[in-house]
Design a protein around this motif. Structure first.
Motif, PDB file in Angstrom:
ATOM      1  N   ASP A 200       1.009  -1.160   0.032  1.00  0.00           N
ATOM      2  CA  ASP A 200       0.414   0.060   0.011  1.00  0.00           C
ATOM      3  C   ASP A 200       1.231   1.031   0.054  1.00  0.00           C
ATOM      4  N   VAL A 201       0.845   1.528  -0.611  1.00  0.00           N
ATOM      5  CA  VAL A 201       1.213   2.766  -1.224  1.00  0.00           C
ATOM      6  C   VAL A 201       1.088   4.045   0.156  1.00  0.00           C
ATOM      7  N   SER A 202       1.703   4.354   0.769  1.00  0.00           N
ATOM      8  CA  SER A 202       1.616   5.075   2.863  1.00  0.00           C
ATOM      9  C   SER A 202       2.439   6.627   2.167  1.00  0.00           C
ATOM     10  N   LYS A 203       1.956   7.511   2.156  1.00  0.00           N
ATOM     11  CA  LYS A 203       2.912   9.392   2.915  1.00  0.00           C
ATOM     12  C   LYS A 203       2.036   9.731   3.697  1.00  0.00           C
ATOM     13  N   ASP A 204       1.416   9.044   4.294  1.00  0.00           N
ATOM     14  CA  ASP A 204       1.157  10.197   5.590  1.00  0.00           C
ATOM     15  C   ASP A 204       0.901   9.150   6.755  1.00  0.00           C
ATOM     16  N   ALA A 205       2.272  10.546   7.816  1.00  0.00           N
ATOM     17  CA  ALA A 205       2.568   9.109   8.629  1.00  0.00           C
ATOM     18  C   ALA A 205       1.838   9.057   9.886  1.00  0.00           C
TER      19      ALA A 205
ATOM     20  N   SER B 127       3.948  -0.274   5.490  1.00  0.00           N
ATOM     21  CA  SER B 127       4.456  -0.461   4.051  1.00  0.00           C
ATOM     22  C   SER B 127       6.110  -0.223   3.645  1.00  0.00           C
ATOM     23  N   PHE B 128       5.967  -0.303   2.772  1.00  0.00           N
ATOM     24  CA  PHE B 128       7.339   0.280   1.488  1.00  0.00           C
ATOM     25  C   PHE B 128       7.214   1.825   1.636  1.00  0.00           C
ATOM     26  N   GLY B 129       6.797   2.416   1.721  1.00  0.00           N
ATOM     27  CA  GLY B 129       6.555   3.808   2.000  1.00  0.00           C
ATOM     28  C   GLY B 129       6.351   4.496   1.058  1.00  0.00           C
TER      29      GLY B 129
ATOM     30  N   TYR C  90      -5.908   0.816   0.293  1.00  0.00           N
ATOM     31  CA  TYR C  90      -5.664   1.691   1.899  1.00  0.00           C
ATOM     32  C   TYR C  90      -4.681   2.567   2.321  1.00  0.00           C
ATOM     33  N   GLY C  91      -3.349   2.821   1.794  1.00  0.00           N
ATOM     34  CA  GLY C  91      -2.438   3.104   2.364  1.00  0.00           C
ATOM     35  C   GLY C  91      -2.540   5.211   2.401  1.00  0.00           C
ATOM     36  N   ALA C  92      -4.280   5.370   1.271  1.00  0.00           N
ATOM     37  CA  ALA C  92      -5.051   6.656   1.577  1.00  0.00           C
ATOM     38  C   ALA C  92      -5.669   7.187   2.613  1.00  0.00           C
ATOM     39  N   VAL C  93      -5.864   6.657   3.022  1.00  0.00           N
ATOM     40  CA  VAL C  93      -6.673   6.050   4.188  1.00  0.00           C
ATOM     41  C   VAL C  93      -7.068   7.920   4.961  1.00  0.00           C
TER      42      VAL C  93
ATOM     43  N   GLY D  52       1.511  19.298  10.113  1.00  0.00           N
ATOM     44  CA  GLY D  52       1.064  20.270   9.583  1.00  0.00           C
ATOM     45  C   GLY D  52       0.656  19.685   7.853  1.00  0.00           C
ATOM     46  N   GLN D  53       2.524  19.343   7.286  1.00  0.00           N
ATOM     47  CA  GLN D  53       2.058  18.938   6.214  1.00  0.00           C
ATOM     48  C   GLN D  53       1.918  17.457   5.529  1.00  0.00           C
ATOM     49  N   GLU D  54       1.427  16.729   6.238  1.00  0.00           N
ATOM     50  CA  GLU D  54       0.868  15.223   6.657  1.00  0.00           C
ATOM     51  C   GLU D  54      -0.882  15.653   5.307  1.00  0.00           C
ATOM     52  N   PRO D  55      -0.893  14.855   4.271  1.00  0.00           N
ATOM     53  CA  PRO D  55       0.518  13.751   3.896  1.00  0.00           C
ATOM     54  C   PRO D  55       1.076  14.542   2.874  1.00  0.00           C
TER      55      PRO D  55
END
Length: 724
Positions: A136-141, A149-151, A189-192, A562-565
């Motif tokens: 799952d592509v995930s950019k929201d810490a 995920s692998f980031g 799923y990683g974009a919840v 505040g930057q997330e994602p």
């Protein structure tokens, strides 16, 4: 078993037997020590359903599983073996770094070796299928499962997911130690929304197809035995009931031929999502969409037989699902060898420990170093913080890992012969944090800052603080709105920073954190993630220089929450912010923080220096469909052996739809001795430049692209301009 014999078996099975293969139950039905990784329902399963179920999850132990398999096959009308599955996420008993950390190694071969070692241990304990890799592509810490995920990058997820699948599923030893891999969670799923676990997903169709499906499109070529559906909905259609996504796209366009399994209870969850009136309708929707195995919901077990009897679900649909499950068991060799793999491999072997150590070393990312690392073993250093003497270097997803198998930093320092004094410093969490994260409160864990330890720090002393999240603070159901370190640990950090300027901070975490204050006051910062069984040895080896850091960030470190994602491949925009217009408020910007993350994707320091020559890019041959070649030279210009990750990006210069600012399309990790030099060459097929145009048609025609090469997403140089 030959295909003809398997078909004959299917034809002889009763409807209840076929449906039984489609039901997965928890090992707690047989073993009170089985691990639960989700909620159990209130319904009591009929005894017949328990003994016809096709698979069991969360159970481990060679003797237990051998005994249960023998009993089960004896009771089953056609003596069909069970397949035991579990969350072998980043190791079985030998725990490797979390997947997010493994991605930071940018070393797929090492990831493949770790997965093979995990498969050997798992199969030796009776487990024949793993619920990983998660691509799952995930950019929201804020999302706790970013650790799994692998980031943030689609390409890295695809490469690492493929490597992990190959490690799991290839039997290289001849001892049948391979296990079935499960590509998850299909998809998005990683974009919840807001980084909140199980929340809705709202992304455009192009983003979904180009970025969130890309790693699945890549990794499905490794022929995963299973694909798991996401809890969430895509385009407001729950995945476990989406026949277009599971049929037309997954099986049609992507060519997946294996078994589709739901996530824990996600079929039954259709009722909770109000897309099914009841569990009966949930069962109908899921089986019609193509979900072969219902993991831990009441839908199939209580309603599927009735749906077939009523004619609402056809026997052809049931046969198709049951067939795919039987085929998976057959590929694992379970019909001829139901106990295959059990006891065939050593647990916690020297080989697996060595792989865990190497992967931990290559996964750590050196974020900052102001001429203080590596440390001198002959010069006294103070080590402090709750992780100095803690074995809790695993994660919530290391469900079979044991802290008793983990060496601690204090002991590794003694073994290394370094002149080091270890101090406790403080506890891991405050009482309020223990309550919030459901951690059992003990005097040791909630201990405040020890002033007697602080008083030992002198103005010229070199101090290493090992700080970080508690294991419970990342993983499934661990979303966070604030990304700072626990309060006790920040108090320790501030007090230490007041007493010495020679501060080195090691961060243990399952996710990117807000490290502004840490990096401001520390001369060096090492991001160790959750490094696993051999993590303490890796940290000591890296800080004293017997190993050279080579990790690169697979997910950027935010400037603040505040930057997330936040991601390097966000879309291009108008009113672009630039350094030349730093005071122009009418730009796409924050007024109170920078646009850029604290540390960008692909960033990481070394104890040596590398020089990447001016790259070049060209079309191969004279054919219009020829690949693109990219070439550069890399030289180690420093005094130590080390590794550099050469990263190749593509930028769309002009298209009729908005595209990402840049996208990673290739990478290679190169290891060089001092003065060593090598050529790095990439060959890229034209189809990898495809994108969806304004009419949702795939194209790369008449589109100018720029190739960029560098050692991070923020540090690249152009290789050439291409147009197809």
């Amino acid at each position: 078993m030959k295909k003809e014999s398997l078909q004959q078996l299917l034809s002889e099975m009763s409807l209840r037997e076929k449906i039984g293969q489609m039901i997965q139950i928890t090992g707690a039905c047989f073993d009170e020590e089985a691990v639960l990784t989700g909620e159990t329902g209130k319904e009591q399963l009929p005894e017949e359903a328990v003994w016809l179920a096709g698979s069991v999850l969360g159970m481990i132990g060679a003797d237990k599983i051998r005994k249960l398999q023998k009993t089960y096959m004896k009771r089953h009308p056609h003596h069909i073996p069970l397949v035991f599955m579990a969350d072998v996420i980043h190791g079985c008993r030998t725990i490797f770094p979390i997947p997010l950390a493994q991605a930071c190694s940018f070393h797929p071969q090492l990831v493949r070796e770790a997965a093979a070692a995990a498969a050997a241990e798992a199969s030796s304990e009776g487990i024949r299928a793993s619920f990983s890799p998660m691509t799952d592509v995930s950019k929201d810490a804020r999302w706790g499962r970013i650790m799994e995920s692998f980031g943030e990058d689609p390409y890295v997820n695809g490469v690492m997911g493929t490597a992990m699948l190959e490690g799991y599923q290839e039997d290289r030893s001849g001892k049948q130690t391979q296990i079935a891999g499960c590509l998850k969670h299909f998809a998005g799923y990683g974009a919840v929304s807001a980084g909140r676990e199980y929340n809705d997903v709202e992304i455009s169709q192009r983003t979904f197809l180009e970025q969130y499906l890309k790693p699945f499109r890549m990794a499905v070529k490794a022929k995963p035995a299973m694909v798991m559906t996401a809890f969430t909905a895509a385009d407001r259609k729950p995945v476990s009931a989406d026949g277009h996504l599971l049929g037309d796209i997954l099986r049609g366009q992507l060519g997946f031929e294996g078994t589709v399994i739901s996530d824990w209870g996600s079929v039954g969850q259709l009722e909770e999502q109000r897309t099914a009136e009841n569990q009966k309708e949930a069962a109908r929707l899921a089986v019609t969409a193509g979900v072969d195995i219902d993991m831990m919901s009441p839908a199939y077990v209580f309603w599927l037989e009735k749906l077939v009897q009523e004619g609402t679900v056809s026997m052809e649909q049931i046969d198709a699902c049951a067939w795919r499950i039987l085929e998976m068991k057959n590929r694992l060799g379970l019909f001829e060898h139901p106990y295959a793999g059990i006891g065939k491999s050593r647990i916690l072997s020297e080989e697996s420990a060595h792989t865990a150590f190497e992967l931990a070393c290559e996964s750590c990312v050196l974020l900052k170093n102001q001429d203080i690392l590596p440390l001198d073993k002959n010069r006294k250093t103070l080590w402090a913080g709750p992780y100095v003497n803690s074995p809790e270097l695993l994660s919530r997803w290391a469900i079979f890992g044991r802290h008793s198998d983990v060496t601690v930093i204090r002991d590794e320092l003694k073994k290394s012969g370094a002149d080091a004094e270890c101090l406790q410093g403080c506890g891991m969490l405050s009482k309020e944090e223990c309550r919030m994260w459901q951690v059992q409160e003990t005097p040791e864990i909630t201990q405040g800052v020890r002033l007697e330890d602080i008083s030992k720090i002198g103005r010229g002393d070199t101090v290493v603080l090992v700080l970080g999240e508690h294991e419970s603070q990342s993983g499934e159901a661990a979303s966070r709105a604030f990304l700072e370190l626990p309060v006790r640990q920040m108090q320790l950090f501030e007090m230490a920073a007041e007493r010495t300027e020679n501060l080195i901070t090691v961060i243990i975490t399952g996710r990117p954190l807000d490290l502004r204050r840490i990096t401001e006051k520390s001369r060096a910062v090492l991001l160790a993630w959750r490094p696993g069984t051999m993590g303490a040895r890796a940290i000591v080896s890296l800080l004293y220089g017997s190993k050279n850091p080579s990790g690169k960030l697979a997910a950027c470190m935010p400037y603040c929450v505040g930057q997330e994602p936040v991601s390097y491949w966000d879309m291009t925009t108008g009113h672009v912010m630039s350094q030349k217009e730093i005071h122009n408020r009418y730009r796409s910007r924050y007024m109170d923080i920078p646009n850029e993350p604290l540390y960008s994707f692909g960033y990481g320091l070394s104890y040596t220096q590398f020089e990447i020559s001016s790259p070049s890019a060209w079309r191969e041959g004279e054919r219009q469909d020829g690949n693109v070649s990219v070439c550069c030279r890399v030289k180690n210009t420093g005094q130590k052996a080390g590794a550099e990750v050469v990263q190749c990006y593509v930028r769309t210069l002009c298209a009729r739809i908005v595209r990402p600012a840049k996208e990673l399309i290739r990478f290679e990790k190169v290891f060089l001795e001092p003065g060593g030099e090598t050529e790095v060459r990439f060959s890229i097929s034209l189809e990898e430049f495809m994108y969806y145009d304004e009419n949702m048609q795939l194209t790369n025609q008449n589109t100018p692209f720029e190739i960029l090469v560098g050692n991070s997403s923020a540090c690249v140089q152009p290789a050439g301009r291409l147009i197809f």
